[in-house]
Structure formats: C-alpha cells, structure tokens
Scaffold this active site. Structure first.
Site, PDB file in Angstrom:
ATOM      1  N   HIS B 128     -27.508  48.926 -64.577  1.00 26.36           N
ATOM      2  CA  HIS B 128     -27.685  50.379 -64.699  1.00 26.36           C
ATOM      3  C   HIS B 128     -27.622  50.721 -66.191  1.00 26.36           C
ATOM      4  O   HIS B 128     -26.938  50.040 -66.954  1.00 26.36           O
ATOM      5  CB  HIS B 128     -26.530  51.040 -63.940  1.00 26.36           C
ATOM      6  CG  HIS B 128     -26.653  52.513 -63.750  1.00 26.36           C
ATOM      7  ND1 HIS B 128     -26.372  53.415 -64.744  1.00 26.36           N
ATOM      8  CD2 HIS B 128     -27.009  53.251 -62.663  1.00 26.36           C
ATOM      9  CE1 HIS B 128     -26.543  54.653 -64.279  1.00 26.36           C
ATOM     10  NE2 HIS B 128     -26.929  54.576 -63.024  1.00 26.36           N
ATOM     11  N   ASP B 205     -19.076  46.069 -63.206  1.00 20.16           N
ATOM     12  CA  ASP B 205     -19.466  47.425 -62.805  1.00 20.16           C
ATOM     13  C   ASP B 205     -19.464  47.459 -61.274  1.00 20.16           C
ATOM     14  O   ASP B 205     -20.357  46.911 -60.629  1.00 20.16           O
ATOM     15  CB  ASP B 205     -20.847  47.739 -63.375  1.00 20.16           C
ATOM     16  CG  ASP B 205     -21.445  49.010 -62.786  1.00 20.16           C
ATOM     17  OD1 ASP B 205     -20.776  49.695 -61.987  1.00 20.16           O
ATOM     18  OD2 ASP B 205     -22.611  49.307 -63.125  1.00 20.16           O
ATOM     19  N   GLN B 208     -21.137  50.372 -56.977  1.00 21.88           N
ATOM     20  CA  GLN B 208     -21.779  50.279 -55.670  1.00 21.88           C
ATOM     21  C   GLN B 208     -21.044  49.330 -54.725  1.00 21.88           C
ATOM     22  O   GLN B 208     -21.509  49.085 -53.613  1.00 21.88           O
ATOM     23  CB  GLN B 208     -23.248  49.822 -55.813  1.00 21.88           C
ATOM     24  CG  GLN B 208     -24.113  50.742 -56.649  1.00 21.88           C
ATOM     25  CD  GLN B 208     -24.373  52.086 -55.998  1.00 21.88           C
ATOM     26  OE1 GLN B 208     -24.106  52.295 -54.821  1.00 21.88           O
ATOM     27  NE2 GLN B 208     -24.895  53.018 -56.773  1.00 21.88           N
ATOM     28  N   LYS B 231     -18.894  58.474 -55.805  1.00 21.55           N
ATOM     29  CA  LYS B 231     -19.648  57.646 -54.862  1.00 21.55           C
ATOM     30  C   LYS B 231     -18.761  57.165 -53.712  1.00 21.55           C
ATOM     31  O   LYS B 231     -19.219  56.462 -52.825  1.00 21.55           O
ATOM     32  CB  LYS B 231     -20.251  56.434 -55.585  1.00 21.55           C
ATOM     33  CG  LYS B 231     -21.321  56.795 -56.608  1.00 21.55           C
ATOM     34  CD  LYS B 231     -21.972  55.546 -57.146  1.00 21.55           C
ATOM     35  CE  LYS B 231     -22.652  55.743 -58.487  1.00 21.55           C
ATOM     36  NZ  LYS B 231     -23.839  56.584 -58.450  1.00 21.55           N
ATOM     37  N   CYS B 370     -32.066  54.850 -62.935  1.00 19.70           N
ATOM     38  CA  CYS B 370     -31.371  54.426 -64.153  1.00 19.70           C
ATOM     39  C   CYS B 370     -31.414  52.922 -64.367  1.00 19.70           C
ATOM     40  O   CYS B 370     -30.474  52.332 -64.914  1.00 19.70           O
ATOM     41  CB  CYS B 370     -29.922  54.926 -64.179  1.00 19.70           C
ATOM     42  SG  CYS B 370     -29.799  56.712 -64.214  1.00 19.70           S
TER      43      CYS B 370
END
Lengths: 155, 416
Positions: B128, B205, B208, B231, B370
C-alpha cells in the site's frame, strides 16, 4: 436493477463513443500536448492539439489514455466539438461544460451533442470523470509549449 | 464451520450494525467495501456515547475524578490492544492516528537514526502507498536503497526472490501481511525469521489481517506491527504501533509536545517512559476507548470464528467470480486468500461498474486501492474490489454476482 437511472447516465451515444471513439490517436502536427490525470481513480488522458498557423484556432484534437466510459466518451465528444473553434471559444466551452456539470448550463443548438453528458450532473462522484478531458484541454491551451511534461491533476 | 453456523454468525451480528439496515436507491444496502473501512457496531457507538456523557476529561494530568476515569478508559483500551495481538507488555502499544502514522513514526524515529547511505530496505511491489512512500522519503533523507520483492507466478509473495534480495546490507524489511489488492496472505513468520538471520528489522503492515484473523506478534516475532482501528469496527482516527520494548526504548521521539515529556527546561527536556514518549499532545481519547470496545466486540465473536466464516464467504465469492467468463480475478486463484477480491471485467471499467452496482444498493471499491505500482505490474489501470466482513452473508454475495452479471450484460449488450 434500476437500469432506468443508468440510462440517463449511460446514454446510447456515450456507450457508443466509449466503445468506438472517433478521435483516438495523436494530432499531426502536435502544437499542444497535455497529460491529464485523475489521481483518485488512476484515469489518465493525453490530449494533442493541432492549431492553425496563427495559433488561435483549433484544427484537430486527438486523445489517448485509459478511463471509464464517462471520461472517454466525454473526451471523444469534446474533440468533435472543438474542431474549427478559436482557442478563446474553446476556453469558453470549458467553462460552459463545467457549469453544465453543476446543472447550471447547457450548450446551444449547434453544440447540442455535448448535452448528452448532462446526465452526469446527477451523479456527483462521476463529474470528475466527465471533466477530466476539459480540464486537460484548458491546461493545454493555456500552455505555450508543444511538449509539457507535467500532468495536470483533476482535483 | 458450516454455512449453517456461518449464517448464524452473520445473523447474530447483523442487528449490531444499524447502518446496514437501510436502502440505497431503493435497494437493500449490501456493503462490500470492508477492506477500505468496516462499519461500527452499537457496542462501539455506545462506548463513545458513554465516554462523552460520563467520563470525558483530558488524560494523564488531572487529579480530579473525570480525568482519572478518562485515563483509566484510555489506558484500559491499551491493555485490550496489547492482549489482542499478544504483545508481551502494554508498553509495547503506541496509539497513533492510523497505520500510516505508525509507519511514519518508525521511518522517522528509527529510520533517521539507524539508516545510512547504501543500507538496503526490502519492500514488496504489493505494498500500500502507506508502506511505500514513508520509505521513499527515508531513502531520500539517508541515501538508503529500496529493494522490491516481486510477485510469484500465482500473484502472491515470491519467497525465493525475497531470499535472493536479503544480504548483510539489509537493515529493514517492511511487508504487508495481507495484500489489500491481491488478497494473498504472506508468510510473515518466515519473512521475519529470514530477515533476523541477516540482522535486519522487520515491520509488518497488518491492516488487512488484524481485523480478520488471530494475529500474534510474539509468534510472528516482528519488530514492529501496525494496524488501523477503523478497519476493525473502531472509529476513524485511531490506530496503533506495536514495537518490541527494547527497540522502542532505543528510538528517539517522533513528535514533540505535551504528554511525551518527563522534565522540561527551556533548552532541553527528558522524555516520558513508553509508550507515552511517542504520544505527544492530547491523544484521540474517545477513539482509543472505541478501539477497546471494538476489540471486546471482536473477542466476543472470536477471531477464529470470524476467520473461518470469512474463509467460507471468500471461497464462495471467488468461485462465483471465476464462473463469469468476462471476469479477471487478481491474486491467488484458490481459497488460500483473505476476504477480498479485486477484478476487472472486459467491457465495464471499474468506475462504471461501481456506479452501476451502487444503483443496485451494492457498495464496492473501484480504483487503484492505493497500490498504483502493483496495478502497473498486473497491467490493470484500475480494478474493482469486493471485500467482506463477518456481518456479510452468502446471499449478499449472490446478489452482488447477479448485479455484476447484469452490469456486464448492460454494457456488453449495447455492443453486441
């Protein structure tokens, strides 16, 4: 699905122009070049403009690039409408198109083909798509160079 | 878990999300843009309301009762975050605005002090922009060199290529756990193990992954891990950085100001202990409380259950998409993927598709998500993305597929 609403947006002419554009390619010679970019979606358009000897009248406009049906049909219809217009007239048309996207104006009889884009005004998030080529044209005509490296952003 | 049980999970939670109970253009809303942001359950909204109607004051400074309650709520939420990702200490959890701010914190505080010209940072091409631009800026500041792991043949993480990039010049590896575009689940434990063999630090990261599956920072053994609250059922404006205690201790502050100090003189200052050293200024107190409530809510459902249910939904989604001849699905083609599917259709540009689906009440994402470099590599100018959460149902996926087929027909039919 509510296809009726969609037919206001995706009029037959728009879908035809998207599928079979008449003005894809590069003007020859190229007197103005401008790349336009919609950073939020990634759509890009490259406009090339051929001017008359005095540089005050548009002989030809061509476009290349990738985008949605609204963006590409808008570019194709714009290119048709600009042929033979003075640069001053073209800049007026940019303003009128942007007003039309706000639901505040439309084009007169001789330019009525551009009015098929009116439906976009009902879809605020898509106005950027329709404006991309016009926004790019404005930058192209306001520049004095045939090669302008920086893309204008439609934000 | 079977679909019978799975329906129970969606049915069990659906009433907790009043926003989902509405019509868009006269059709029941089907929200399939969860990878961009999740919706918020009443438990979180109530926690915000309760906090502001009972407990609000500034944290860490007042002696009065409200300040004490606000501090307890704010710090109590930190304990929940720490337990949620199995941090060894609550001091290892730093609140940030979002994952982006957490990555920037590491890039400035650690990166500036530890990287020099010629040092190498390994990223992947699927990152991202939030896990790319901070490192580009760091490379510009320090002369460090960015290296990129390419995609495997199945559009996942190419572990062999990663191994070939690792060397004693590698100082940092920053990799996404689950790609927000490809949906691939990357082998983070192996990535970390290999990096540590070279003495490199690793940032994961987890934007998700943390909302959708159990994530254990000690099992992964990463040096830092970042995630965003919005999220995972929490409000916007709150995220967190996990960092190993010794490492966070060794890092200089990022932002200066109130809250992050111990003793201040006109010409110098000493800094607060962790985690407050990295939390300058009045923080997002209510949002942190909301994050704590979101974690309580997710725990009440069970992250294993959420993951299992979403895997079933995903398998169904992928199978249905693969049956549409015009659809090209990106990322792994099997069921070994997270609950999001990015795709293109031949005739319909993703933006047009999103407008058409919106008329059917269906929210999907269209664009580059992104990940512009990744889109160039897979040769897609933009893609459409449908992404699920535990409150989605198989019936919603079926309705999405029907609408998708109609959209393709609408565009395709014109040209037939």
């Amino acid at each position: 699905m509510a296809l009726d609403n969609l037919r206001d947006l995706y009029q037959q002419v728009i879908l035809e122009r998207y599928k079979k554009p008449r003005n894809r390619g590069k003007a020859n010679p190229i007197d103005r070049y401008q790349k336009g970019h919609n950073p939020s979606c990634g759509d890009t358009i490259e406009l090339t403009v051929q001017l008359n000897a005095l540089g005050d009248r548009i002989e030809d406009v061509k476009f290349e690039g990738e985008g949605c049906a609204i963006a590409l049909a808008s570019a194709d219809l714009m290119a048709d409408a600009l042929r033979g217009k003075t640069t001053a007239e073209a800049l007026e048309m940019v303003q009128r198109f942007q007003s039309m996207m706000r639901g505040e104006a439309e084009f007169p009889q001789e330019l009525r083909k551009l009015n098929v884009m009116q439906g976009v005004a009902q879809f605020p998030v898509r106005i950027k798509c329709a404006n991309l080529s016009w926004h790019t044209l404005k930058a192209a005509l306001e520049s004095s160079e045939a090669a302008q490296p920086a893309a204008v952003s439609n934000e | 878990m079977t679909f019978t049980q799975a329906r129970t999970l969606a049915a069990q939670t659906r009433a907790d999300f009043p926003i989902l109970d509405q019509e868009i253009h006269g059709k029941p809303l089907i929200y399939l843009d969860n990878a961009a942001s999740s919706q918020k359950p009443l438990a979180v909204l109530d926690a915000l309301q309760y906090y502001y109607t009972h407990d609000h004051a500034n944290v860490h400074r007042g002696v009065h009762t409200l300040s004490s309650r606000a501090t307890d709520a704010y710090e109590g939420a930190r304990d929940k975050v720490a337990a949620f990702v199995n941090a060894a200490s609550r001091q290892e959890i730093v609140y940030t605005r979002n994952a982006t701010e957490a990555i920037n914190l590491v890039a400035y505080a650690w990166g500036n002090a530890n990287l020099k010209s010629g040092d190498e940072v390994i990223l992947s091409v699927m990152e991202h922009h939030s896990n790319l631009i901070p490192w580009q800026l760091l490379a510009q500041r320090t002369g460090a060199v960015l290296k990129f792991v390419q995609l495997s043949e199945t559009q996942g993480f190419d572990l062999e290529h990663y191994k070939s990039l690792l060397s004693d010049r590698t100082k940092l590896v920053a990799i996404v756990h689950v790609s927000n575009t490809l949906g691939c689940i990357n082998p983070v434990e192996e990535i970390v193990r290999l990096a540590h063999q070279q003495g490199a630090r690793v940032l994961i990261d987890a934007c998700q992954s943390v909302p959708h599956m159990p994530v254990d920072v000690q099992a992964i053994d990463c040096d830092w891990l970042v995630a965003s609250g919005h999220k995972m059922c929490a409000p916007t404006g709150i995220g967190f950085l996990y960092g190993k205690l010794d490492l966070l201790r060794s890092m200089p502050p990022f932002l200066g100001g109130g809250e992050m100090i111990a003793d201040v003189f006109l010409d110098h200052a000493t800094y607060a202990d962790l985690p407050h050293k990295f939390e300058a200024g009045t923080p997002a107190i209510a949002e942190a409380v909301g994050l704590g409530a979101a974690i309580d809510y997710l725990n009440s459902l069970g992250m294993e259950n959420i993951h299992a249910y979403e895997q079933e939904l995903t398998t169904h989604l992928v199978q249905q998409l693969q049956q549409i001849p015009e659809v090209r699905l990106y990322g792994p083609q099997g069921s070994d993927r997270a609950g999001l599917a990015s795709f293109t259709t031949g005739a319909v540009h993703p933006h047009d598709l999103s407008t058409i689906l919106d008329q059917a009440g269906i929210a999907i994402r269209a664009g580059h998500h992104c990940t512009q470099p990744l889109h160039r590599i897979v040769k897609a100018q933009s893609t459409a993305r449908a992404s699920v959460y535990f409150y989605n149902t198989q019936a919603e996926i079926d309705a999405f597929i029907v609408a998708l087929r109609e959209a393709i027909e609408f565009f395709g039919g014109i040209f037939a």
